[in-house]
Design an enzyme around this catalytic site. Structure first.
Site, PDB file in Angstrom:
ATOM      1  N   SER A 124       0.831  -1.200   0.000  1.00  0.00           N
ATOM      2  CA  SER A 124       0.000   0.000   0.000  1.00  0.00           C
ATOM      3  C   SER A 124       0.867   1.252   0.000  1.00  0.00           C
ATOM      4  CB  SER A 124      -0.860  -0.025   1.270  1.00  0.00           C
ATOM      5  OG  SER A 124      -1.465   1.223   1.482  1.00  0.00           O
ATOM      6  N   TYR A 149      -2.107  -1.010  10.947  1.00  0.00           N
ATOM      7  CA  TYR A 149      -2.350  -1.585   9.610  1.00  0.00           C
ATOM      8  C   TYR A 149      -1.186  -1.268   8.674  1.00  0.00           C
ATOM      9  CZ  TYR A 149      -3.809  -1.825   4.782  1.00  0.00           C
ATOM     10  OH  TYR A 149      -3.823  -2.087   3.435  1.00  0.00           O
ATOM     11  N   LYS A 153       1.904  -3.735   6.639  1.00  0.00           N
ATOM     12  CA  LYS A 153       2.317  -3.743   5.226  1.00  0.00           C
ATOM     13  C   LYS A 153       3.813  -3.478   5.112  1.00  0.00           C
ATOM     14  CE  LYS A 153      -1.622  -4.680   3.466  1.00  0.00           C
ATOM     15  NZ  LYS A 153      -1.847  -6.006   2.914  1.00  0.00           N
TER      16      LYS A 153
END
Ligand code: NAD
Ligand code: WQD
Length: 338
Positions: A124, A149, A153
């Site tokens: 991302s 989150y 990643k």
């Protein structure tokens, strides 16, 4: 080529399965359905006219993963499975690290034991943090993430990079998505958020369909052309096709590769509201509210590397993205529950 698609019942996964099947790939989906339902798979089957073999399976379930990999002879994995709600990850960091990191470690371990050493990973733009420069190239340093989150990643990129470095038989492609919106032209599959949407486009479409009263724009005092946040919105079908192109790179045994998947163009929140209204003829009432913690002013990609090395570029413009998001929402006001 037989492809394992983890998280294939979800938003980006389901669109990618369509494109893979259209290109003649054999696809098998696994998903624990924690943020999706089997209906999306049935609808993909309707679109492509092909069966989508599906296993309800958690990527943390080593035994079941092993059984599936014993049975199916995979050549590569496209790994979408993961939890993705930024706000929820701040409330439940353990659950995010467990699901995303432990889940991926388990998946990759079972893969290598079955000699499947090709993986495309959903990363991302969030890993750039507040980006050091714009447009963001892949050389832009990784930044400080503002939520667990994002860290999952960023950490998983490192894990997969180190695994490839230690064992060059691995081919690892990290795809850094910008802001996916839109839906398949059929209007039968699309984004189906649980509860109140966090992301802009589902909030807009739910407002337009009357489920929400108005959109709150998070701040109009950023250093951008109209004060609202600027992002690189990309049609989910373009994004899905980026994965098909990345598979070709896997076949070339490319080692470790990193690509941004964005359009290279930034639109503000007000630009999106305007384009949505023009594309659909539906008004989106809005109010200006305070900034959302953790948000940055501007984030858009340089899409040059993906074009140069994968021959991929986004084809759909912002009006089509808005029209297709709306087509999905108005045909399915309650998502897959309709
Ligand atoms: P999604 O929630 O629609 O899809 C993810 C799928 O993974 C869901 O179907 C869910 O049920 C499944 N899943 C979650 N944990 C699992 C587990 N432990 N075992 C098996 N299945 C599991 O999300 P999406 O928008 O399609 O995102 C796909 C991937 O792309 C995610 O990894 C996400 O972090 C990443 N990504 C998404 C965006 C975005 O804005 N949508 C942007 C950048 C990256
Ligand atoms: C876009 C713009 C908001 C909602 C997030 C994740 C990122 C990636 C994509 C997974 C911003 C504004 C939004 C609203 C608003 N996901 N906004 N009112 O924050 O760029 O990225 O999704 O990897 O990791 O952080 O996307 O859609 O939430 O916001 O004004 O109700 O819309 O402030 O400027 P974001 P978004």
């Amino acid at each position: 080529m037989k492809i394992l698609v983890t998280g294939g019942a979800g938003y980006i996964g389901s669109h990618t399965v369509v494109e893979l099947q259209n290109e003649g790939y054999d696809v098998v989906v696994i998903d624990n359905l924690s943020n999706s339902c089997e209906k999306s798979i049935e609808r993909v089957e309707k679109i492509t006219g092909k069966k989508v073999p599906f296993y309800k399976c958690d990527i943390l379930d080593r035994e079941k993963l092993s059984e599936i990999m014993d049975k199916e002879n995979f050549d590569a994995c496209i790994h979408f499975a993961g939890l993705k709600a930024v706000g929820e990850s701040v409330q439940k960091p353990w659950e995010y690290y467990e699901n995303n990191i432990a889940g991926t470690l388990t998946l990759v371990d079972v893969m290598r034991k079955h000699n499947v050493k090709n993986i495309i990973f959903s990363s991302s733009a969030t890993i750039y943090g507040d980006p050091a420069f714009i447009p963001i190239t892949e050389e832009c340093p990784k930044g400080v993430c503002t939520n667990p989150y994002g860290w999952t990643k960023s950490m998983l990129e490192q894990v997969l990079t180190d695994i490839q470095k230690a064992d060059p038989e691995w081919n690892v492609i990290l795809l850094r998505y910008f802001n996916p919106i839109g839906a398949h032209k059929s209007g039968t599959i699309g984004e189906n958020p649980n509860g109140i949407p966090n992301n802009l486009m589902p909030y807009i479409t739910q407002t337009a369909v009357g489920k929400r009263d108005h959109l709150t724009i998070f701040g109009n005092d950023y250093d951008t052309h109209d004060g609202t946040g600027v992002r690189d919105y990309i049609h989910v079908v373009d994004l899905a096709r980026g994965h098909v192109k990345a598979l070709a790179k896997i076949k070339e045994k490319a080692g470790l590769k990193i690509y941004n998947l964005g359009t290279g163009t930034g639109y503000s929140v007000l630009d999106i509201v305007k384009n949505f209204e023009e594309a659909t003829g539906v008004k989106v009432p809005y109010e200006i509210g305070p900034r959302r913690p953790g948000d940055i002013a501007t984030c858009y990609a340089s899409a040059k590397k993906a074009y140069d090395e994968l021959g991929w570029k986004a084809e759909y413009g912002i009006k089509e993205m808005c029209a297709d998001s709306w087509n999905w929402q108005k045909n399915n006001p309650n998502g897959y529950e309709d």
